[in-house]
Motif scaffolding. Structure first.
Motif, PDB file in Angstrom:
ATOM      1  N   ALA A  52      -6.384   2.560  -1.003  1.00 12.23           N
ATOM      2  CA  ALA A  52      -5.191   1.681  -0.536  1.00 12.23           C
ATOM      3  C   ALA A  52      -4.730   1.309   0.909  1.00 12.23           C
ATOM      4  O   ALA A  52      -4.826   2.097   1.317  1.00 12.23           O
ATOM      5  CB  ALA A  52      -3.755   1.529  -1.596  1.00 12.23           C
ATOM      6  N   GLU A  53      -5.402  -0.584   1.012  1.00 11.85           N
ATOM      7  CA  GLU A  53      -5.727  -0.266   2.618  1.00 11.85           C
ATOM      8  C   GLU A  53      -4.531  -1.944   2.679  1.00 11.85           C
ATOM      9  O   GLU A  53      -5.092  -2.810   1.575  1.00 11.85           O
ATOM     10  CB  GLU A  53      -6.113  -0.598   3.351  1.00 11.85           C
ATOM     11  CG  GLU A  53      -6.190  -0.688   4.949  1.00 11.85           C
ATOM     12  CD  GLU A  53      -5.783   0.601   5.529  1.00 11.85           C
ATOM     13  OE1 GLU A  53      -5.220   0.679   6.219  1.00 11.85           O
ATOM     14  OE2 GLU A  53      -5.779   1.613   4.791  1.00 11.85           O
ATOM     15  N   GLU A  54      -4.166  -1.766   3.265  1.00 13.09           N
ATOM     16  CA  GLU A  54      -3.456  -3.586   3.801  1.00 13.09           C
ATOM     17  C   GLU A  54      -4.194  -4.498   4.811  1.00 13.09           C
ATOM     18  O   GLU A  54      -4.686  -3.646   5.561  1.00 13.09           O
ATOM     19  CB  GLU A  54      -1.987  -3.731   4.656  1.00 13.09           C
ATOM     20  CG  GLU A  54      -0.594  -3.046   3.139  1.00 13.09           C
ATOM     21  CD  GLU A  54       0.460  -2.846   3.942  1.00 13.09           C
ATOM     22  OE1 GLU A  54       0.507  -3.096   4.933  1.00 13.09           O
ATOM     23  OE2 GLU A  54       0.799  -2.359   2.898  1.00 13.09           O
ATOM     24  N   PHE A  55      -4.753  -5.645   4.175  1.00 10.12           N
ATOM     25  CA  PHE A  55      -5.058  -6.697   5.550  1.00 10.12           C
ATOM     26  C   PHE A  55      -4.653  -7.867   5.165  1.00 10.12           C
ATOM     27  O   PHE A  55      -4.290  -8.582   4.574  1.00 10.12           O
ATOM     28  CB  PHE A  55      -7.034  -6.522   4.996  1.00 10.12           C
ATOM     29  CG  PHE A  55      -7.341  -5.540   4.706  1.00 10.12           C
ATOM     30  CD1 PHE A  55      -8.069  -5.003   5.895  1.00 10.12           C
ATOM     31  CD2 PHE A  55      -7.565  -4.564   4.099  1.00 10.12           C
ATOM     32  CE1 PHE A  55      -9.472  -3.972   5.951  1.00 10.12           C
ATOM     33  CE2 PHE A  55      -7.917  -3.043   4.079  1.00 10.12           C
ATOM     34  CZ  PHE A  55      -9.138  -3.297   4.575  1.00 10.12           C
ATOM     35  N   HIS A  56      -4.844  -8.756   6.549  1.00 10.48           N
ATOM     36  CA  HIS A  56      -4.179  -9.349   7.006  1.00 10.48           C
ATOM     37  C   HIS A  56      -5.066 -10.901   6.387  1.00 10.48           C
ATOM     38  O   HIS A  56      -6.522 -10.803   7.552  1.00 10.48           O
ATOM     39  CB  HIS A  56      -3.227 -10.250   8.175  1.00 10.48           C
ATOM     40  CG  HIS A  56      -2.807  -9.370   8.519  1.00 10.48           C
ATOM     41  ND1 HIS A  56      -1.726  -9.448   7.597  1.00 10.48           N
ATOM     42  CD2 HIS A  56      -2.591  -8.324   9.179  1.00 10.48           C
ATOM     43  CE1 HIS A  56      -0.402  -8.371   8.066  1.00 10.48           C
ATOM     44  NE2 HIS A  56      -0.949  -7.995   9.457  1.00 10.48           N
ATOM     45  N   ALA A  57      -5.596 -11.590   6.100  1.00 10.29           N
ATOM     46  CA  ALA A  57      -6.739 -12.447   5.875  1.00 10.29           C
ATOM     47  C   ALA A  57      -5.759 -13.888   4.571  1.00 10.29           C
ATOM     48  O   ALA A  57      -4.923 -13.750   4.092  1.00 10.29           O
ATOM     49  CB  ALA A  57      -7.213 -11.934   4.377  1.00 10.29           C
ATOM     50  N   PRO A  58      -6.851 -14.803   5.045  1.00 11.27           N
ATOM     51  CA  PRO A  58      -5.929 -16.225   4.007  1.00 11.27           C
ATOM     52  C   PRO A  58      -6.009 -15.897   2.889  1.00 11.27           C
ATOM     53  O   PRO A  58      -5.800 -16.814   1.981  1.00 11.27           O
ATOM     54  CB  PRO A  58      -7.045 -17.812   4.951  1.00 11.27           C
ATOM     55  CG  PRO A  58      -7.898 -16.429   5.308  1.00 11.27           C
ATOM     56  CD  PRO A  58      -7.778 -15.412   5.602  1.00 11.27           C
TER      57      PRO A  58
ATOM     58  N   ALA B 141       0.820  -1.510   0.120  1.00 14.38           N
ATOM     59  CA  ALA B 141      -0.457  -0.252   0.232  1.00 14.38           C
ATOM     60  C   ALA B 141       1.021   1.098  -0.074  1.00 14.38           C
ATOM     61  O   ALA B 141       0.826   2.206  -0.545  1.00 14.38           O
ATOM     62  CB  ALA B 141      -0.630  -0.049   1.211  1.00 14.38           C
ATOM     63  N   GLU B 142       1.997   0.946   1.010  1.00 19.24           N
ATOM     64  CA  GLU B 142       2.779   2.483   0.690  1.00 19.24           C
ATOM     65  C   GLU B 142       3.296   2.932  -0.879  1.00 19.24           C
ATOM     66  O   GLU B 142       3.858   3.599  -1.018  1.00 19.24           O
ATOM     67  CB  GLU B 142       4.178   2.226   2.020  1.00 19.24           C
ATOM     68  CG  GLU B 142       2.942   1.787   2.970  1.00 19.24           C
ATOM     69  CD  GLU B 142       3.253   2.844   3.714  1.00 19.24           C
ATOM     70  OE1 GLU B 142       3.677   4.180   4.054  1.00 19.24           O
ATOM     71  OE2 GLU B 142       2.368   3.495   5.356  1.00 19.24           O
ATOM     72  N   GLN B 143       3.830   1.563  -1.317  1.00 19.99           N
ATOM     73  CA  GLN B 143       4.436   1.793  -2.704  1.00 19.99           C
ATOM     74  C   GLN B 143       3.422   2.205  -4.214  1.00 19.99           C
ATOM     75  O   GLN B 143       3.379   2.669  -5.009  1.00 19.99           O
ATOM     76  CB  GLN B 143       5.245   0.233  -3.026  1.00 19.99           C
ATOM     77  CG  GLN B 143       6.332  -0.187  -2.025  1.00 19.99           C
ATOM     78  CD  GLN B 143       6.405  -1.478  -2.386  1.00 19.99           C
ATOM     79  OE1 GLN B 143       5.769  -1.315  -3.203  1.00 19.99           O
ATOM     80  NE2 GLN B 143       6.935  -1.940  -1.009  1.00 19.99           N
ATOM     81  N   ILE B 144       1.919   1.994  -3.645  1.00 14.81           N
ATOM     82  CA  ILE B 144       1.337   2.483  -4.739  1.00 14.81           C
ATOM     83  C   ILE B 144       1.112   4.379  -4.755  1.00 14.81           C
ATOM     84  O   ILE B 144       0.488   4.518  -4.144  1.00 14.81           O
ATOM     85  CB  ILE B 144      -0.118   1.827  -4.281  1.00 14.81           C
ATOM     86  CG1 ILE B 144      -0.620   0.870  -4.392  1.00 14.81           C
ATOM     87  CG2 ILE B 144      -0.806   2.224  -5.496  1.00 14.81           C
ATOM     88  CD1 ILE B 144      -1.486  -0.329  -4.206  1.00 14.81           C
ATOM     89  N   GLU B 145       1.523   4.747  -6.221  1.00 14.36           N
ATOM     90  CA  GLU B 145       1.659   5.644  -6.302  1.00 14.36           C
ATOM     91  C   GLU B 145       0.229   6.370  -6.739  1.00 14.36           C
ATOM     92  O   GLU B 145      -0.829   5.935  -7.931  1.00 14.36           O
ATOM     93  CB  GLU B 145       2.112   5.988  -7.870  1.00 14.36           C
ATOM     94  CG  GLU B 145       2.523   7.731  -8.022  1.00 14.36           C
ATOM     95  CD  GLU B 145       3.379   8.409  -7.309  1.00 14.36           C
ATOM     96  OE1 GLU B 145       3.080   9.592  -6.871  1.00 14.36           O
ATOM     97  OE2 GLU B 145       3.975   7.827  -5.921  1.00 14.36           O
ATOM     98  N   MET B 146      -0.882   6.967  -6.311  1.00  5.41           N
ATOM     99  CA  MET B 146      -2.318   7.274  -7.012  1.00  5.41           C
ATOM    100  C   MET B 146      -2.237   8.296  -7.762  1.00  5.41           C
ATOM    101  O   MET B 146      -1.528   9.264  -7.175  1.00  5.41           O
ATOM    102  CB  MET B 146      -3.207   7.865  -6.322  1.00  5.41           C
ATOM    103  CG  MET B 146      -3.186   7.056  -4.558  1.00  5.41           C
ATOM    104  SD  MET B 146      -4.372   5.409  -4.976  1.00  5.41           S
ATOM    105  CE  MET B 146      -4.869   4.458  -3.886  1.00  5.41           C
ATOM    106  N   LEU B 147      -2.860   8.294  -8.948  1.00  7.69           N
ATOM    107  CA  LEU B 147      -3.076   8.982 -10.009  1.00  7.69           C
ATOM    108  C   LEU B 147      -3.422  10.437  -9.731  1.00  7.69           C
ATOM    109  O   LEU B 147      -4.329  11.069  -8.548  1.00  7.69           O
ATOM    110  CB  LEU B 147      -4.002   8.865 -10.806  1.00  7.69           C
ATOM    111  CG  LEU B 147      -3.643   7.368 -11.809  1.00  7.69           C
ATOM    112  CD1 LEU B 147      -4.717   6.831 -13.160  1.00  7.69           C
ATOM    113  CD2 LEU B 147      -2.357   7.130 -12.584  1.00  7.69           C
TER     114      LEU B 147
END
Length: 77
Positions: free
Chosen positions: A51-57, A34-40
């Motif tokens: 953009a957000e990070e989630f922990h999931a299976p 998410a930190e590396q994604i460059e929003m237009l």
């Protein structure tokens, strides 16, 4: 049956500006990026890029967590 190990997924999409509870998912990417994604830089009339990070299976589980996060985040504010 063994439960699937959780991984980090980054969910990318558009968040509806009207009430910030509706998310349109564009992609679910493996890894904490998410930190590396460059929003237009261009703007949208009714949406905010998100953009957000989630922990999931699984990627589907990460998407479900993203939907739930957006639906409940307005209640917490």
């Amino acid at each position: 049956m063994n439960a699937a190990a959780e991984q980090t997924y980054t969910v990318v999409g558009l968040l509806l500006d009207v009430d910030c509870t509706e998310l349109i998912i564009a992609a679910v990417l493996p890894g904490p990026v998410a930190e590396q994604i460059e929003m237009l830089a261009t703007s949208e009339d009714d949406f905010t890029r998100w953009a957000e990070e989630f922990h999931a299976p699984t990627p589907d589980a990460a998407a479900a967590l993203a939907y739930e996060h957006c639906r409940t985040s307005l209640d917490e504010e």
